[in-house]
Design a protein around this motif. Structure first.
Motif, PDB file in Angstrom:
ATOM      1  N   VAL A 228      10.628   0.524   3.143  1.00 14.95           N
ATOM      2  CA  VAL A 228      10.073   1.029   1.882  1.00 14.95           C
ATOM      3  C   VAL A 228      10.887   2.227   1.448  1.00 14.95           C
ATOM      4  O   VAL A 228      11.042   3.204   2.196  1.00 14.95           O
ATOM      5  CB  VAL A 228       8.591   1.402   2.049  1.00 14.95           C
TER       6      VAL A 228
ATOM      7  N   GLU B  93       3.475   0.538  -2.950  1.00 18.83           N
ATOM      8  CA  GLU B  93       4.161   1.345  -1.948  1.00 18.83           C
ATOM      9  C   GLU B  93       3.856   2.833  -2.118  1.00 18.83           C
ATOM     10  O   GLU B  93       3.780   3.574  -1.130  1.00 18.83           O
ATOM     11  CB  GLU B  93       5.659   1.085  -2.021  1.00 18.83           C
TER      12      GLU B  93
ATOM     13  N   SER C 160       3.836  -3.716   5.635  1.00 17.06           N
ATOM     14  CA  SER C 160       4.495  -4.413   4.530  1.00 17.06           C
ATOM     15  C   SER C 160       4.336  -5.918   4.729  1.00 17.06           C
ATOM     16  O   SER C 160       4.726  -6.457   5.768  1.00 17.06           O
ATOM     17  CB  SER C 160       5.979  -4.041   4.464  1.00 17.06           C
TER      18      SER C 160
ATOM     19  N   SER D 119       1.895  -3.608   0.109  1.00 19.28           N
ATOM     20  CA  SER D 119       1.892  -2.624   1.200  1.00 19.28           C
ATOM     21  C   SER D 119       0.508  -2.007   1.284  1.00 19.28           C
ATOM     22  O   SER D 119      -0.122  -1.726   0.254  1.00 19.28           O
ATOM     23  CB  SER D 119       2.937  -1.521   0.962  1.00 19.28           C
TER      24      SER D 119
END
Length: 772
Positions: A254, A486, A507, A530
């Protein structure tokens, strides 16, 4: 419009379609594009108006030149060799189009068009090509059917022009008639039917029926014959190039703070089917997640634990552990998740929790990290491959694996305090302002709700930042207040770490859709997501701070409705990719063989149950008959009513069957009588006259064969009376009336009566002479 023109237009459309499909498959316009206008020109100037055509000499010269051009195109590349040969097919098509055409040339045009279609199928994997193949199948069946009519009509006209017998005056030719109302007729022994048309509704319906039958049979053969060979094309197609694929989806790392906007992709990631492992009955995904307390399917993937400068990374640690397989599990009450993971550039295996074991069906093994329960595969497939595996879930929740390992608490509490001073202070103050929050679980749920439900934050795919000087999470929390999953997962994980709760970011994928064309649940890249796992109450629990409604709306915007052109296109491409191009033995097994096997098992169980029912019924009847006391009870009365009902029911069925059979036999007898009475009166008189001379037609002889015998035996009599062609005339008109269903007109009847009188007179004179 005549039948010949209808056939010529059909053959031209077939050539134009094959050239278009080959052009689409190759991705270029030359030389295929030339075929379409050339075919239109030759249709009129060569075939219709006969203005010009190639002689055999010039056709051979041009064929030699075409061969030399192909040799010049020939290269060492295998695709180049194939294309050079395919271009030779195009050049030959041009040469034949320019020639004066007969049946042979038309057959060559059909064959060359088919070969171009075959080459195009090797070069492309487009779903549109499959749709055009269906159109080509129908058009080819129509063209060949009209071709058959065209050849039959030409053969009939040749026979008619060479026949010495007069044409019936009822047959007239109208040059203005189209093939859709043009009447058919025959000469000689060929059926003549003035009440029917060349191109009738029945003919067109039969063509359509042949098309549907051919399509169904070919689909059955294609889908059910085991695919034991590679099913991918040898050539790369530009439509499948990686550069053309949309961005995003799942990523093991990420990275926050990048400029730009995420492009959600509808590229497929995995397919899921759930079954009861004992009965093999399918289980809806919605029922599965409801049983285990989930709102949406969560496919757990990579576990990320270390955060620095807007980036999350995973633990770099190899594990030799693996999950138990189905043979090693003692648990009987299981659900079986059958998953097919497409190659997306990761070793991670996505699973839907809870789980207790796994079977690897592809040539790879699973690797389990005991601390994070992250599962990977040891040998990922190639770019166009797939990984198949089954995940087992115990129906009783306590029997499944519980995530309660916290071996390295410090790792999940790491926090770059210098970069996140504002976030840490804000989080501690937020919790301090709510003293009613006593436990870590209550604090975690509050922070989750603050980000998701307070209304201060919104969901967006735009990744622009306002203040590049600070950490991207603080820029999201205090400035933008808008981001994608995210950002929400990172912010929640770091805020929980700020108050001493171990966290990690997961994730994977959230959600999916049930496909129209199969019983599979499909997950696409646009469902990438996420979320957070926090260690609360001695186990890892799932938290998701992303506004679910806003995310669902964003995901839905990228999904085309079935009724839209994009939805139809996606559905067509999906079918073509799954069940034509990408079909393999494993896919056949899951999509066709296994459902057929399950249906067979269910049918077998039902038949077995029926057998048990019949056996039990026979035993009951036997016991009843062997006990006279039961005859005079309520059971005896019920048995009498049942037996009487069965008796009268069978009697009624036998009566209906007997009447039906008798009616059919009567109809057949009537047809036989009508057939025996089919010899028309004039021909019966003709046969009677000949029978007086000892000439009787053998039942195995046709009327035409009998006529030849008559002309041979009575040659002198017929010649002397100038009646040489009279037997042929009687036979000709007999066929017209008997098989063509065309009655004689008054002029023909009068002529036949005169011929019969002349024949009778001639035979009588001959008989008198012989008697003297």
């Amino acid at each position: 419009m005549k039948l010949t023109l209808t056939f010529q237009i059909s053959i031209y459309l077939l050539i134009a379609l094959s050239s278009t499909m080959f052009m689409m498959a190759e991705g270029g316009v030359f030389p295929q594009l030339v075929t379409i206008p050339l075919g239109l020109i030759t249709l009129f100037f060569t075939d219709r108006w006969d203005k010009f055509s190639l002689s055999p000499l010039w056709a051979n010269i041009l064929g030699l030149l075409a061969f030399l051009m192909v040799c010049a195109e020939f290269s060492s590349n295998i695709e180049g060799r194939l294309l050079s040969g395919a271009h030779f097919l195009v050049y030959l098509t041009w040469i034949i189009l320019l020639q004066k055409k007969g049946d042979t040339q038309y057959w060559w045009l059909c064959a060359l068009g088919f070969l171009q279609i075959a080459v195009g199928a090797v070069l492309t994997e487009s779903g549109y090509y499959g749709f055009l193949l269906v159109i080509y199948l129908f058009l080819s069946i129509w063209t060949l059917s009209v071709f058959s009519l065209h050849r039959t009509r030409n053969s009939f006209l040749q026979h008619d022009s060479s026949s010495p017998f007069p044409k019936p005056s009822t047959v007239t030719h109208d040059p203005q008639k189209t093939p859709f109302n043009q009447k058919s007729y025959v000469r000689g022994g060929i059926q003549s039917d003035l009440s029917r048309q060349w191109l009738s509704v029945e003919f067109m319906g039969a063509c359509f029926g042949y098309f549907l039958s051919a399509l169904l049979i070919s689909m059955c053969f294609f889908l059910l014959i085991p695919r034991l060979w590679a099913n991918r094309s040898l050539f790369d197609n530009e439509s499948l190039a990686a550069s053309d694929k949309p961005l995003v989806g799942f990523a093991e790392k990420v990275q926050l703070g990048e400029m730009g906007e995420i492009l959600e992709s509808s590229e497929r990631v995995l397919q899921l089917s759930i079954f009861d492992n004992e009965t093999d009955e399918p289980v809806p995904v919605s029922d599965f997640i409801a049983q285990f307390g989930l709102d949406e399917p969560l496919f757990r993937g990579a576990v990320l634990s270390s955060y620095k400068n807007g980036s999350w990374t995973k633990i770099r640690r190899r594990s030799r552990w693996r999950l138990y397989n189905s043979k090693e599990l003692d648990i009987k009450q299981l659900y079986r998740q059958e998953l097919v993971l497409d190659s997306i550039g990761t070793e991670v295996l996505f699973i839907m929790q809870p789980f207790v074991g796994m079977d690897m069906l592809s040539k790879t093994e699973n690797s389990l990290n005991l601390e994070t329960l992250e599962i990977r595969q040891t040998q990922p497939p190639e770019d166009d491959g797939e990984t198949r595996y089954n995940v087992f879930t115990a129906k009783e929740q306590p029997e499944n694996i519980v995530m309660d390992q916290l071996d390295n608490e410090a790792l999940y509490l790491e926090l770059p305090e210098q970069d996140l001073k504002q976030l840490i202070a804000f989080t501690k103050k937020l919790i301090a302002d709510h003293p009613e929050l006593k436990t870590d679980l209550e604090k975690a749920r509050y922070l989750e709700s603050y980000l998701r439900d307070s209304g201060e934050f919104s969901y967006t795919l735009n990744m622009s930042i306002q203040d590049p000087e600070i950490d991207p999470v603080e820029d999201f929390l205090f400035n933008r207040k808008s981001g994608h999953c995210e950002y929400y997962a990172s912010t929640l994980a770091l805020m929980l770490r700020a108050i001493g709760i171990p966290t990690r970011v997961i994730s994977g994928f959230k959600g999916g859709e049930q496909k129209y064309l199969s019983n599979q649940f499909e997950v696409q890249q646009r469902y990438a997501h996420s979320w957070v796992e926090a260690f609360l109450d001695d186990r890892w629990q799932t938290l998701d701070a992303t506004p679910s409604l806003q995310r669902a709306e964003s995901v839905a915007e990228n999904a085309a409705s079935l009724g839209s052109w994009k939805g139809i296109s996606n559905t067509l491409s999906q079918f073509w990719s799954d069940y034509v191009i990408g079909v393999s033995f494993q896919r056949q097994k899951s999509a066709f063989y296994d459902p057929m096997l399950r249906a067979g098992k269910r049918l077998g169980n039902r038949l077995y149950d029926f057998r048990e029912t019949v056996v039990g019924l026979v035993r009951s009847i036997k016991a009843f008959l062997s006990s006279p006391r039961r005859w005079f009870s309520w059971e005896g009365g019920a048995a009498v009513f049942i037996i009487a009902g069965l008796f009268f029911g069978l009697k009624w069925l036998f009566g209906v069957a007997f009447r039906l059979i008798r009616k059919l036999l009567q109809r057949q007898g009537e047809q036989s009588r009508q057939l025996r009475a089919g010899n028309v009166a004039f021909y019966e008189r003709f046969q009677a006259l000949l029978a007086n001379r000892g000439l009787v037609r053998n039942p195995v002889e046709t009327q035409k064969e009998f006529t030849n015998h008559v002309k041979s035996d009575l040659r002198a009599e017929l010649s002397q009376a100038h009646l040489d062609e009279t037997p042929d005339l009687f036979t000709q008109l007999f066929y017209q009336v008997r098989y063509g269903d065309h009655p004689l007109n008054p002029q023909q009847s009068e002529e036949l009566q005169q011929k019969l009188a002349e024949l009778e007179s001639a035979l009588t004179r001959t008989e008198q002479t012989e008697n003297q």
